[in-house]
Design an enzyme around this catalytic site. Structure first.
Site, PDB file in Angstrom:
ATOM      1  N   GLY A   1      12.719  18.120 -11.076  1.00 21.91           N
ATOM      2  CA  GLY A   1      13.504  17.093 -10.361  1.00 21.91           C
ATOM      3  C   GLY A   1      13.499  15.751 -11.051  1.00 21.91           C
TER       4      GLY A   1
ATOM      5  N   THR B   1      11.277   0.763  -3.817  1.00 18.13           N
ATOM      6  CA  THR B   1      11.494   1.143  -5.219  1.00 18.13           C
ATOM      7  C   THR B   1      12.937   1.583  -5.477  1.00 18.13           C
ATOM      8  OG1 THR B   1      10.952   2.933  -6.766  1.00 18.13           O
ATOM      9  CG2 THR B   1      10.528   3.392  -4.479  1.00 18.13           C
ATOM     10  N   ASP B   2      13.355   1.442  -6.734  1.00 16.11           N
ATOM     11  CA  ASP B   2      14.689   1.934  -7.117  1.00 16.11           C
ATOM     12  C   ASP B   2      14.786   3.454  -6.981  1.00 16.11           C
ATOM     13  OD1 ASP B   2      13.068   2.609  -9.302  1.00 16.11           O
ATOM     14  OD2 ASP B   2      14.292   1.576 -10.809  1.00 16.11           O
ATOM     15  N   GLU B   3      13.626   4.126  -6.935  1.00 15.04           N
ATOM     16  CA  GLU B   3      13.650   5.594  -6.930  1.00 15.04           C
ATOM     17  C   GLU B   3      14.283   6.163  -5.657  1.00 15.04           C
ATOM     18  OE1 GLU B   3      10.292   7.565  -8.641  1.00 15.04           O
ATOM     19  OE2 GLU B   3       9.675   5.768  -9.715  1.00 15.04           O
TER      20      GLU B   3
ATOM     21  N   ALA C   1       0.839  -1.217   0.000  1.00 15.00           N
ATOM     22  CA  ALA C   1       0.000   0.000   0.000  1.00 15.00           C
ATOM     23  C   ALA C   1       0.865   1.255   0.000  1.00 15.00           C
ATOM     24  CB  ALA C   1      -0.911   0.017   1.225  1.00 15.00           C
ATOM     25  N   ALA C   2       0.555   2.161  -0.892  1.00  9.99           N
ATOM     26  CA  ALA C   2       1.290   3.427  -0.957  1.00  9.99           C
ATOM     27  C   ALA C   2       0.581   4.381  -1.896  1.00  9.99           C
ATOM     28  CB  ALA C   2       2.713   3.196  -1.479  1.00  9.99           C
TER      29      ALA C   2
ATOM     30  N   ARG D   1      14.268   4.527 -18.027  1.00 13.07           N
ATOM     31  CA  ARG D   1      13.687   3.736 -16.957  1.00 13.07           C
ATOM     32  C   ARG D   1      14.000   2.268 -17.211  1.00 13.07           C
ATOM     33  NH1 ARG D   1      13.868   7.892 -15.149  1.00 13.07           N
ATOM     34  NH2 ARG D   1      12.328   9.167 -14.027  1.00 13.07           N
TER      35      ARG D   1
ATOM     36  N   LEU E   1       3.250   5.905 -17.187  1.00  8.42           N
ATOM     37  CA  LEU E   1       3.629   6.102 -18.594  1.00  8.42           C
ATOM     38  C   LEU E   1       2.948   5.134 -19.576  1.00  8.42           C
ATOM     39  CD1 LEU E   1       5.514   7.655 -20.605  1.00  8.42           C
ATOM     40  CD2 LEU E   1       7.115   5.781 -20.314  1.00  8.42           C
TER      41      LEU E   1
ATOM     42  N   LYS F   1       9.149   7.088   0.318  1.00  7.61           N
ATOM     43  CA  LYS F   1       9.480   5.651   0.292  1.00  7.61           C
ATOM     44  C   LYS F   1      10.817   5.414   1.024  1.00  7.61           C
ATOM     45  CE  LYS F   1       7.568   2.675  -1.520  1.00  7.61           C
ATOM     46  NZ  LYS F   1       6.435   1.795  -1.125  1.00  7.61           N
TER      47      LYS F   1
ATOM     48  N   ARG G   1       9.318  17.298 -16.062  1.00  5.99           N
ATOM     49  CA  ARG G   1       8.937  17.134 -14.649  1.00  5.99           C
ATOM     50  C   ARG G   1      10.009  17.796 -13.789  1.00  5.99           C
ATOM     51  NH1 ARG G   1       8.671  10.938 -12.871  1.00  5.99           N
ATOM     52  NH2 ARG G   1       6.501  11.042 -13.464  1.00  5.99           N
TER      53      ARG G   1
ATOM     54  N   VAL H   1       5.360  13.658 -23.879  1.00  8.37           N
ATOM     55  CA  VAL H   1       6.651  13.146 -23.401  1.00  8.37           C
ATOM     56  C   VAL H   1       7.364  14.289 -22.687  1.00  8.37           C
ATOM     57  CG1 VAL H   1       8.896  12.278 -24.168  1.00  8.37           C
ATOM     58  CG2 VAL H   1       6.794  11.395 -25.207  1.00  8.37           C
TER      59      VAL H   1
HETATM   60  P1  NAD Z   1      -1.008   1.693  -7.028  1.00 11.82           P
HETATM   61  O1  NAD Z   1      -1.098   3.158  -6.839  1.00 11.82           O
HETATM   62  O2  NAD Z   1      -1.532   1.071  -8.275  1.00 11.82           O
HETATM   63  O3  NAD Z   1      -1.720   0.944  -5.804  1.00 11.82           O
HETATM   64  C1  NAD Z   1      -1.575   1.372  -4.480  1.00 11.82           C
HETATM   65  C2  NAD Z   1      -2.702   0.759  -3.668  1.00 11.82           C
HETATM   66  O4  NAD Z   1      -2.554   1.192  -2.304  1.00 11.82           O
HETATM   67  C3  NAD Z   1      -4.105   1.203  -4.135  1.00 11.82           C
HETATM   68  O5  NAD Z   1      -4.954   0.095  -4.211  1.00 11.82           O
HETATM   69  C4  NAD Z   1      -4.561   2.158  -3.038  1.00 11.82           C
HETATM   70  O6  NAD Z   1      -5.969   2.148  -2.843  1.00 11.82           O
HETATM   71  C5  NAD Z   1      -3.827   1.600  -1.819  1.00 11.82           C
HETATM   72  N1  NAD Z   1      -3.634   2.638  -0.792  1.00 11.82           N
HETATM   73  C6  NAD Z   1      -3.179   3.906  -0.967  1.00 11.82           C
HETATM   74  N2  NAD Z   1      -3.224   4.567   0.199  1.00 11.82           N
HETATM   75  C7  NAD Z   1      -3.679   3.693   1.120  1.00 11.82           C
HETATM   76  C8  NAD Z   1      -3.933   3.796   2.520  1.00 11.82           C
HETATM   77  N3  NAD Z   1      -3.728   4.939   3.174  1.00 11.82           N
HETATM   78  N4  NAD Z   1      -4.396   2.698   3.172  1.00 11.82           N
HETATM   79  C9  NAD Z   1      -4.622   1.536   2.507  1.00 11.82           C
HETATM   80  N5  NAD Z   1      -4.427   1.401   1.184  1.00 11.82           N
HETATM   81  C10 NAD Z   1      -3.958   2.460   0.503  1.00 11.82           C
HETATM   82  O7  NAD Z   1       0.542   1.354  -6.820  1.00 11.82           O
HETATM   83  P2  NAD Z   1       1.413   0.162  -7.404  1.00 11.82           P
HETATM   84  O8  NAD Z   1       2.051   0.618  -8.654  1.00 11.82           O
HETATM   85  O9  NAD Z   1       0.624  -1.085  -7.385  1.00 11.82           O
HETATM   86  O10 NAD Z   1       2.563   0.093  -6.300  1.00 11.82           O
HETATM   87  C11 NAD Z   1       2.478  -0.800  -5.194  1.00 11.82           C
HETATM   88  C12 NAD Z   1       3.753  -0.686  -4.365  1.00 11.82           C
HETATM   89  O11 NAD Z   1       4.889  -1.005  -5.168  1.00 11.82           O
HETATM   90  C13 NAD Z   1       4.005   0.707  -3.807  1.00 11.82           C
HETATM   91  O12 NAD Z   1       4.518   0.567  -2.501  1.00 11.82           O
HETATM   92  C14 NAD Z   1       5.056   1.292  -4.728  1.00 11.82           C
HETATM   93  O13 NAD Z   1       5.841   2.229  -4.062  1.00 11.82           O
HETATM   94  C15 NAD Z   1       5.842   0.041  -5.078  1.00 11.82           C
HETATM   95  N6  NAD Z   1       6.542   0.075  -6.378  1.00 11.82           N
HETATM   96  C16 NAD Z   1       5.855   0.373  -7.515  1.00 11.82           C
HETATM   97  C17 NAD Z   1       6.518   0.351  -8.736  1.00 11.82           C
HETATM   98  C18 NAD Z   1       5.796   0.634 -10.035  1.00 11.82           C
HETATM   99  O14 NAD Z   1       6.425   0.689 -11.087  1.00 11.82           O
HETATM  100  N7  NAD Z   1       4.479   0.785 -10.046  1.00 11.82           N
HETATM  101  C19 NAD Z   1       7.894   0.054  -8.797  1.00 11.82           C
HETATM  102  C20 NAD Z   1       8.557  -0.243  -7.600  1.00 11.82           C
HETATM  103  C21 NAD Z   1       7.881  -0.244  -6.391  1.00 11.82           C
HETATM  104  P1  TYD Z   2       6.021   7.146 -14.512  1.00 10.47           P
HETATM  105  O1  TYD Z   2       5.207   6.072 -15.151  1.00 10.47           O
HETATM  106  O2  TYD Z   2       5.328   8.279 -13.850  1.00 10.47           O
HETATM  107  O3  TYD Z   2       7.010   6.407 -13.510  1.00 10.47           O
HETATM  108  P2  TYD Z   2       8.261   7.002 -12.644  1.00 10.47           P
HETATM  109  O4  TYD Z   2       8.301   8.467 -12.769  1.00 10.47           O
HETATM  110  O5  TYD Z   2       7.897   6.565 -11.276  1.00 10.47           O
HETATM  111  O6  TYD Z   2       9.471   6.337 -13.204  1.00 10.47           O
HETATM  112  O7  TYD Z   2       6.979   7.753 -15.612  1.00 10.47           O
HETATM  113  C1  TYD Z   2       7.937   6.963 -16.296  1.00 10.47           C
HETATM  114  C2  TYD Z   2       8.793   7.891 -17.137  1.00 10.47           C
HETATM  115  O8  TYD Z   2       7.968   8.464 -18.153  1.00 10.47           O
HETATM  116  C3  TYD Z   2       9.372   9.058 -16.365  1.00 10.47           C
HETATM  117  O9  TYD Z   2      10.688   9.338 -16.848  1.00 10.47           O
HETATM  118  C4  TYD Z   2       8.446  10.218 -16.688  1.00 10.47           C
HETATM  119  C5  TYD Z   2       7.966   9.888 -18.087  1.00 10.47           C
HETATM  120  N1  TYD Z   2       6.603  10.361 -18.418  1.00 10.47           N
HETATM  121  C6  TYD Z   2       6.374  11.159 -19.554  1.00 10.47           C
HETATM  122  O10 TYD Z   2       7.325  11.489 -20.302  1.00 10.47           O
HETATM  123  N2  TYD Z   2       5.099  11.557 -19.816  1.00 10.47           N
HETATM  124  C7  TYD Z   2       4.040  11.237 -19.039  1.00 10.47           C
HETATM  125  O11 TYD Z   2       2.892  11.673 -19.330  1.00 10.47           O
HETATM  126  C8  TYD Z   2       4.275  10.393 -17.888  1.00 10.47           C
HETATM  127  C9  TYD Z   2       3.132   9.991 -16.990  1.00 10.47           C
HETATM  128  C10 TYD Z   2       5.572   9.984 -17.627  1.00 10.47           C
END
Ligand code: NAD
Ligand code: TYD
Length: 350
Positions: free
Chosen positions: A289, A131-133, A85-86, A220, A196, A160, A287, A212
């Site tokens: 930063g 996350t790698d971020e 959850a996040a 990424r 994205l 995070k 964006r 973009v």
């Molecule tokens: P997402 O935004 O799709 O899902 C997040 C979920 O958490 C949602 O279902 C939301 O309702 C729930 N949530 C948010 N706030 C909450 C709260 N206060 N209480 C309970 N539930 C809550 O995110 P995701 O992409 O599925 O990411 C899941 C996890 O993986 C996160 O911790 C994120 O940091 C991590 N992560 C994501 C990526 C990615 O590329 N998406 C990469 C690395 C790590």
């Molecule tokens: P995103 O999916 O938001 O993931 P993160 O920023 O967590 O890596 O974005 C992936 C990459 O795509 C990031 O470098 C930002 C870029 N991006 C765009 O160029 N246009 C967009 O509309 C979005 C959402 C992301």
């Protein structure tokens, strides 16, 4: 039967995880927790109660609510927690950071407190999904290892990183059985159409320009969601206490190349759709930063956990693009009032 709490279970990665774990781990019962924010969607968990009966339960709890979290721990006697959850979207964290502190930091600490107070023994495990971020940005060369200094750039990655530090402090101070995984960018079915890949697919289908950021040369590192989730299960079962594991599939792409690839795929898959036109790319204001490049070194997870991603990028992208085409109803139902307000704030003046 192991009783496992999975948080963020109605989100993108969490819902894919619950489905996969129920299938692969027949000795797990999963309590799927979610607050159902804009990103959480019960449709992502459809059919699981009917298929898995008492092995699956859903609870709507906000992890910011300490009493709600504690009551659940008291009732359930968990053997482990897998914490997804996040608040997860970088651009939203730039528009409003506070929610990210509340959920990602305070919410994580509430869960750690629940685990500290109510886990019955030290075998019970707390797996934190990160996350790698948290490592910040790379230049043209090199990759993040678990030893790389954390140096987050966005309010999302700072929240995070803060939650990671709390998890490590619970290991050091209370000997809570914690493990952290840090994964690169995920893609696949059920990803909210603000990230994205699904965002570009949605815009292309709707004949809108593809925004973009900057010059599109940011890089990424991508992994198919099932491969991340297999790594998550391995880390939960085999990871060493107090350790961090980087997960990735060694698959770096420049944003612009990825967007062009999506356009090529959509042109093939939608060639017979009436009115489909070749999407246009629009370079928009960068964006703030914006991290230049992410690249994960997953050697430790490969060596110590036997982690090995199986889905090639070509295969995963085809599967994902087809999923969004075949499940148009799923994302159309999501793009309601809140979504449109966010898109207006994020893109209108760029
Ligand atoms: P997402 O935004 O799709 O899902 C997040 C979920 O958490 C949602 O279902 C939301 O309702 C729930 N949530 C948010 N706030 C909450 C709260 N206060 N209480 C309970 N539930 C809550 O995110 P995701 O992409 O599925 O990411 C899941 C996890 O993986 C996160 O911790 C994120 O940091 C991590 N992560 C994501 C990526 C990615 O590329 N998406 C990469 C690395 C790590
Ligand atoms: P995103 O999916 O938001 O993931 P993160 O920023 O967590 O890596 O974005 C992936 C990459 O795509 C990031 O470098 C930002 C870029 N991006 C765009 O160029 N246009 C967009 O509309 C979005 C959402 C992301």
């Amino acid at each position: 039967m192991k009783n496992i709490l999975v948080t963020g279970a109605a989100g993108f990665i969490g819902s894919n995880f619950v489905r996969r774990a129920l299938k692969l781990k027949s000795d797990w019962r999963i309590v799927a927790l979610d607050a159902l924010t804009y990103a959480g969607n019960l449709e992502n968990l459809k059919g699981l109660k009917e298929s898995y009966k008492e092995r699956y339960a859903f609870v709507k709890i906000d992890i910011r609510d300490k009493n709600g979290v504690f009551n659940l721990f008291k009732q359930e006697d968990f053997d482990g927690v897998i914490h997804f959850a996040a608040e997860s979207h970088v651009d939203r964290s730039i528009l409003g950071p506070l929610q990210f502190v509340e959920t990602n930091v305070l919410g994580t600490v509430n869960l750690l407190e629940g685990a500290r107070k109510f886990f019955k023994n030290e075998e019970c495990r707390f797996l934190h999904i990160s996350t790698d971020e948290v490592y910040g940005a790379l230049g043209d060369k090199g990759a993040f290892t678990e030893e790389t200094k954390i140096d987050p750039s966005s309010p999302y990655s700072a929240s995070k990183a803060a939650s990671d530090l709390f998890v490590l402090s619970y290991f050091k101070t209370y000997r809570l059985n914690c493990v952290i995984t840090r994964c690169c960018n995920n893609y696949g079915p059920y990803q909210f159409p603000e990230k994205l890949i699904p965002f570009m697919i949605k815009r292309a289908i709707d004949g809108e320009p593809l925004p973009v950021y900057g010059d599109g040369r940011n890089v990424r590192d991508w992994i198919f969601v099932d491969d991340h989730n297999d790594g998550t299960i391995l880390a939960f079962e085999k990871g060493n206490k107090g350790e961090i594991y980087n997960l990735g599939a060694r698959c770096e792409k420049r944003n612009i190349d990825l967007v062009k690839l999506l356009i090529e795929k959509l042109k093939v898959f939608l060639k017979d759709r009436k009115g489909f036109k070749e999407p246009e790319i629009a370079f928009v204001k960068d964006r703030p930063g914006h991290d230049f490049r992410y690249a994960m070194d997953p050697s430790k997870a490969e060596r110590e956990l036997g982690f090995k991603p199986k889905v090639s990028f070509e295969e995963g992208i085809d599967l994902t693009v087809k999923w969004y085409i075949e499940n148009e109803g799923w994302w159309r139902r999501i793009i309601s009032g809140e979504y449109l307000e966010y898109i207006e704030k994020q893109y209108a003046k760029r």
